[in-house]
Scaffold this motif. Structure first.
Motif, PDB file in Angstrom:
ATOM      1  N   THR A 189       0.879  -1.344  -0.108  1.00  0.00           N
ATOM      2  CA  THR A 189      -0.070   0.010  -0.045  1.00  0.00           C
ATOM      3  C   THR A 189       0.780   1.371  -0.124  1.00  0.00           C
ATOM      4  O   THR A 189       0.461   2.207  -0.369  1.00  0.00           O
ATOM      5  N   LEU A 190       1.912   1.397   0.467  1.00  0.00           N
ATOM      6  CA  LEU A 190       2.921   2.268   0.308  1.00  0.00           C
ATOM      7  C   LEU A 190       3.723   2.573  -0.840  1.00  0.00           C
ATOM      8  O   LEU A 190       4.004   3.923  -1.095  1.00  0.00           O
ATOM      9  N   LEU A 191       3.791   1.523  -1.667  1.00  0.00           N
ATOM     10  CA  LEU A 191       4.632   1.814  -2.883  1.00  0.00           C
ATOM     11  C   LEU A 191       4.018   2.538  -3.968  1.00  0.00           C
ATOM     12  O   LEU A 191       4.655   3.360  -4.658  1.00  0.00           O
ATOM     13  N   LEU A 228      12.980   2.028   3.101  1.00  0.00           N
ATOM     14  CA  LEU A 228      12.436   0.743   2.880  1.00  0.00           C
ATOM     15  C   LEU A 228      13.059  -0.346   2.276  1.00  0.00           C
ATOM     16  O   LEU A 228      13.063  -1.581   2.754  1.00  0.00           O
ATOM     17  N   GLU A 229      13.802   0.164   1.259  1.00  0.00           N
ATOM     18  CA  GLU A 229      14.628  -0.924   0.558  1.00  0.00           C
ATOM     19  C   GLU A 229      15.610  -1.680   1.635  1.00  0.00           C
ATOM     20  O   GLU A 229      16.197  -2.683   1.162  1.00  0.00           O
ATOM     21  N   ARG A 230      16.166  -0.904   2.677  1.00  0.00           N
ATOM     22  CA  ARG A 230      16.897  -1.495   3.723  1.00  0.00           C
ATOM     23  C   ARG A 230      16.216  -2.185   4.679  1.00  0.00           C
ATOM     24  O   ARG A 230      17.050  -2.742   5.632  1.00  0.00           O
ATOM     25  N   LEU A 231      14.910  -2.374   4.821  1.00  0.00           N
ATOM     26  CA  LEU A 231      14.271  -3.187   5.841  1.00  0.00           C
ATOM     27  C   LEU A 231      14.857  -4.645   5.749  1.00  0.00           C
ATOM     28  O   LEU A 231      14.989  -5.219   4.356  1.00  0.00           O
ATOM     29  N   PRO A 232      14.830  -5.283   7.083  1.00  0.00           N
ATOM     30  CA  PRO A 232      15.329  -6.609   6.916  1.00  0.00           C
ATOM     31  C   PRO A 232      14.754  -7.686   5.879  1.00  0.00           C
ATOM     32  O   PRO A 232      15.296  -8.523   5.364  1.00  0.00           O
ATOM     33  N   GLU A 233      13.492  -7.846   5.643  1.00  0.00           N
ATOM     34  CA  GLU A 233      12.790  -8.527   4.855  1.00  0.00           C
ATOM     35  C   GLU A 233      12.213  -7.950   3.494  1.00  0.00           C
ATOM     36  O   GLU A 233      11.251  -8.385   2.754  1.00  0.00           O
ATOM     37  N   GLU A 235      13.508  -7.660   0.846  1.00  0.00           N
ATOM     38  CA  GLU A 235      13.513  -8.489  -0.630  1.00  0.00           C
ATOM     39  C   GLU A 235      12.304  -9.504  -0.825  1.00  0.00           C
ATOM     40  O   GLU A 235      12.202 -10.161  -1.995  1.00  0.00           O
ATOM     41  N   THR A 236      11.535  -9.691   0.096  1.00  0.00           N
ATOM     42  CA  THR A 236      10.329 -10.566   0.040  1.00  0.00           C
ATOM     43  C   THR A 236       9.147  -9.751  -0.557  1.00  0.00           C
ATOM     44  O   THR A 236       8.170 -10.541  -0.871  1.00  0.00           O
ATOM     45  N   VAL A 237       9.271  -8.655  -0.851  1.00  0.00           N
ATOM     46  CA  VAL A 237       8.374  -8.032  -1.520  1.00  0.00           C
ATOM     47  C   VAL A 237       8.727  -7.569  -2.943  1.00  0.00           C
ATOM     48  O   VAL A 237       9.463  -6.533  -3.243  1.00  0.00           O
ATOM     49  N   PRO A 238       8.306  -8.329  -4.111  1.00  0.00           N
ATOM     50  CA  PRO A 238       8.475  -8.102  -5.390  1.00  0.00           C
ATOM     51  C   PRO A 238       8.365  -6.593  -5.901  1.00  0.00           C
ATOM     52  O   PRO A 238       9.202  -5.920  -6.840  1.00  0.00           O
ATOM     53  N   LYS A 239       7.384  -5.889  -5.404  1.00  0.00           N
ATOM     54  CA  LYS A 239       6.688  -4.492  -5.797  1.00  0.00           C
ATOM     55  C   LYS A 239       8.110  -3.579  -5.439  1.00  0.00           C
ATOM     56  O   LYS A 239       8.235  -2.703  -6.474  1.00  0.00           O
ATOM     57  N   LEU A 240       8.637  -3.845  -4.470  1.00  0.00           N
ATOM     58  CA  LEU A 240       9.681  -2.852  -4.138  1.00  0.00           C
ATOM     59  C   LEU A 240      10.902  -3.128  -4.880  1.00  0.00           C
ATOM     60  O   LEU A 240      11.524  -1.991  -5.408  1.00  0.00           O
TER      61      LEU A 240
END
Length: 272
Positions: A189-191, A228-233, A235-240
């Motif tokens: 929802t943020l992206l 947001l890109e540096r959040l621990p997880e 890479e689990t969100v393809p949209k990012l």
């Protein structure tokens, strides 16, 4: 100095006055009384009655109540712990962050039509309160972060000033262990509103001030995406990954994003 004991009861009694002008003056007077008298305890009953002004039918009263709430959050945040835990405060505050179509009206200026949003200052004040609450550990620990982040998602599609404040709150939340999983869960929802801000382009006839302001806004959105890109997880969100790869690391924004990333890397980490 004159004894000030009766001031709060006198103000309290006028919070329910029939005139919105009187109620507005009372709310502003409360702000000065509570912030100037920083050592004076605020009875919970007074705070409860004051918080009711956040639900007033008049815009001026509600805005005054938000400004007062922001001052209380700055000067005596611990007094807000119970109202936050009790569930009475945040629904009123979050309600003021929402855009209200009935407060937008059209003004004709000769051949031009101009839209005026009477709710904008109210929303700015509400997001400023959220920012202050987030910055105070004594109340932040009482915040339920999922609804907080949901309001930020709305703010990311609002006026430029509100967008930039929400970008800064996303960066702050990304540095908090409690905030990281909530942000990761809300990335979808943020992206999209962040992407729209990043790809927006000015008209050819934009004046220098508009160009500078737009540049500030885009860089602000980039800082939020980088956090947001540096959040621990993350890479689990393809949209990012798609947003960073297709919009920020390719095309006209690539150099600017690289510069923002370099600036963020150069900043000392908290505690250093």
């Amino acid at each position: 100095s004159a004894p000030q004991g009766p001031v709060l009861p006198e103000l309290e009694s006028r919070l329910s006055h029939a005139s919105p002008n009187v109620r507005s003056v009372v709310v502003h007077a409360l702000r000065f009384t509570l912030t100037e008298e920083a050592r004076r305890a605020v009875p919970p009953s007074t705070l409860h009655k004051f918080l009711g002004a956040l639900g007033d039918e008049d815009l001026k009263v509600r805005r005054g109540a938000l400004l007062t709430l922001n001052c209380i959050a700055h000067s005596r945040p611990a007094t807000l712990r119970d109202p936050i835990s009790g569930g009475e405060l945040l629904p009123l505050l979050y309600g003021e962050t929402a855009k209200r179509p009935e407060l937008v009206h059209q003004v004709d200026l000769g051949p031009f039509k101009h839209f005026v949003d009477d709710g904008l200052e109210l929303r700015k004040a509400a997001f400023e309160c959220m920012d202050t609450l987030l910055s105070k550990p004594v109340v932040r620990e009482r915040l339920e972060l999922s609804p907080f982040v949901a309001r930020l998602a709305e703010g990311l599609a609002d006026d430029a000033d509100i967008k930039m404040r929400c970008h800064a709150m996303l960066v702050a939340l990304s540095a908090l262990p409690a905030g990281q999983p909530v942000l990761t869960g809300a990335l979808d929802t943020l992206l999209e509103p962040l992407r729209k801000t990043l790809i927006a382009q000015l008209k050819d006839n934009a004046v220098p001030q508009q160009v500078e302001r737009h540049d500030d806004l885009v860089r602000s959105a980039m800082r939020a995406v980088r956090a947001l890109e540096r959040l621990p997880e993350a890479e689990t969100v393809p949209k990012l990954g798609e947003l960073v790869r297709n919009t920020l690391k390719a095309g006209r924004l690539a150099d600017k994003y690289a510069a923002v990333c370099a600036e963020e890397e150069a900043k000392p980490a908290d505690g250093e």
